[in-house]
Enzyme design. Sequence first.
Site, PDB file in Angstrom:
ATOM      1  N   GLY A 110       0.839  -1.200   0.000  1.00  0.00           N
ATOM      2  CA  GLY A 110       0.000   0.000   0.000  1.00  0.00           C
ATOM      3  C   GLY A 110       0.869   1.244   0.000  1.00  0.00           C
ATOM      4  O   GLY A 110       2.068   1.170  -0.295  1.00  0.00           O
ATOM      5  N   ASP A 126      -8.353  -0.865   1.233  1.00  0.00           N
ATOM      6  CA  ASP A 126      -8.926   0.488   1.321  1.00  0.00           C
ATOM      7  C   ASP A 126      -9.193   1.120  -0.054  1.00  0.00           C
ATOM      8  O   ASP A 126      -9.918   2.104  -0.140  1.00  0.00           O
ATOM      9  CB  ASP A 126      -7.972   1.421   2.084  1.00  0.00           C
ATOM     10  CG  ASP A 126      -7.607   0.879   3.454  1.00  0.00           C
ATOM     11  OD1 ASP A 126      -8.418   0.131   4.029  1.00  0.00           O
ATOM     12  OD2 ASP A 126      -6.504   1.191   3.931  1.00  0.00           O
ATOM     13  N   GLY A 151     -10.947   1.231   6.075  1.00  0.00           N
ATOM     14  CA  GLY A 151     -10.774   2.095   4.907  1.00  0.00           C
ATOM     15  C   GLY A 151      -9.877   3.292   5.150  1.00  0.00           C
ATOM     16  O   GLY A 151      -9.665   4.102   4.258  1.00  0.00           O
ATOM     17  N   GLN A 200     -12.345  -8.205   7.504  1.00  0.00           N
ATOM     18  CA  GLN A 200     -12.384  -7.696   6.119  1.00  0.00           C
ATOM     19  C   GLN A 200     -11.116  -8.007   5.348  1.00  0.00           C
ATOM     20  O   GLN A 200     -11.081  -7.947   4.125  1.00  0.00           O
ATOM     21  CB  GLN A 200     -12.548  -6.159   6.135  1.00  0.00           C
ATOM     22  CG  GLN A 200     -13.910  -5.708   6.578  1.00  0.00           C
ATOM     23  CD  GLN A 200     -13.878  -4.298   7.162  1.00  0.00           C
ATOM     24  OE1 GLN A 200     -14.238  -3.349   6.480  1.00  0.00           O
ATOM     25  NE2 GLN A 200     -13.475  -4.158   8.410  1.00  0.00           N
TER      26      GLN A 200
HETATM   27  O1  F6P Z   1      -4.820  -0.332   5.274  1.00  0.00           O
HETATM   28  C1  F6P Z   1      -5.524  -1.486   5.596  1.00  0.00           C
HETATM   29  C2  F6P Z   1      -6.112  -1.382   6.987  1.00  0.00           C
HETATM   30  O2  F6P Z   1      -6.828  -2.567   7.244  1.00  0.00           O
HETATM   31  C3  F6P Z   1      -6.996  -0.157   7.213  1.00  0.00           C
HETATM   32  O3  F6P Z   1      -8.268  -0.278   6.654  1.00  0.00           O
HETATM   33  C4  F6P Z   1      -6.968  -0.087   8.712  1.00  0.00           C
HETATM   34  O4  F6P Z   1      -7.218   1.231   9.144  1.00  0.00           O
HETATM   35  C5  F6P Z   1      -5.575  -0.520   9.064  1.00  0.00           C
HETATM   36  O5  F6P Z   1      -5.092  -1.251   7.951  1.00  0.00           O
HETATM   37  C6  F6P Z   1      -5.475  -1.367  10.298  1.00  0.00           C
HETATM   38  O6  F6P Z   1      -4.132  -1.643  10.540  1.00  0.00           O
HETATM   39  P1  F6P Z   1      -3.629  -2.709  11.603  1.00  0.00           P
HETATM   40  O7  F6P Z   1      -3.740  -4.060  10.979  1.00  0.00           O
HETATM   41  O8  F6P Z   1      -2.227  -2.321  11.881  1.00  0.00           O
HETATM   42  O9  F6P Z   1      -4.521  -2.586  12.798  1.00  0.00           O
END
Ligand code: F6P
Length: 363
Positions: free
Chosen positions: A117, A142, A185, A289
């Site tokens: 990403g 996202d 997202g 998700q």
């Molecule tokens: O970028 C993907 C994502 O799943 C976002 O939608 C979310 O805000 C973030 O990563 C969560 O990150 P982590 O897995 O570090 O909690």
Amino acid sequence: MDNKVKTIAILTGGGDAPGLNAVIRAVVRTALGRGLAVWGIKNGFGGMVENKMIQLTDESVAGILPRGGTMLGTTNRDNPFSYPQTEAGEIVYKDMSAHALDNLRQAGIEALVVIGGDGTLKIAAEFYQMGLPVVAVPKTIDNDIPDTERTFGFDTAVGVATDALDRLHTTAESHHRVMVLEVMGRYAGWIALHAGLAGGADCILIPEIPFNTESVIAKIKERQLRGRQFSLIVIAEGAYAQGGEISIARIVEGSHEKVRLGGIGEKLARQIEALTGMESRCTVLGHVQRGGTPTAFDRVLSTRYGVAAAQCILEGAFGIMVALQKNQIIRVPIVDIAGKANNVTIDNELLIAGRAIGICFGD
Ligand code: F6P
């Protein structure tokens, strides 16, 4: 062969997304088919610094197409340009990028496919500017990477969120409740917008349109007057009320992007209950998700991206991110991506369609 590259490596960085393994498989198969040797770097850019690599063969990618996660491991913490080292019992952050590049050189790796990403792609662009031949593949549930209409993983996340809305719908209806679904997202409302439309939400609240709580309440009451004693709301984790602030769930030190969002759904549910008297509940969908098997769309897109990335390497086209536009795989310069975002715009066709069928967007 079209150029001189004989040995390449693949790396997956940032949060996992359904389709990572499908990309790896496509790169490996395409590259092996053209006589290249392929290495996998373990656990994102950390593995490049720590020199953790495995050789990838046809056998190593057998059976991974439908599997979620990444066979190479990943992290959204390790940045070689600011890498944690322990010195005299203290953690200090050092630039280990030259060391990481040297590890690749020593292994005879001449080009790198980076699947990630925005945080990961930013690091990839920095390595490219240091002279490493890089090709990038846009990954994230996202869908917030610029210059591509789709990142892989998004379709699966939308499917999971839509399924959740369908399930919440039945409870909302049976119990005459307001059910709020908080989806991921980050600062983009793509998952909420698509899942909200697909799952028949009454309100879709996204970061791009700060919401007026009174508009949401008015929608719920208008439904009540029409005999609908329940409502379904999907809210993006990055959404916030007009005049309010974004809800931060936690700060992750050492991560490229330290802020983790979350909590706005529960806040809204409490407000709705207080202002309408209707029992209101919030479900936070979270990492469900991101996990599990990719949809057919994501498997196909990931395969197309993987083949296209390997093709770039074979043609000596570097500093490229493969992207989807008008259902064609195209190439965009990776340096163009840094610092840009892909957000829902006010003239987005789905937004307009949602308004046409009476969905409240909180404004
Ligand atoms: O970028 C993907 C994502 O799943 C976002 O939608 C979310 O805000 C973030 O990563 C969560 O990150 P982590 O897995 O570090 O909690």
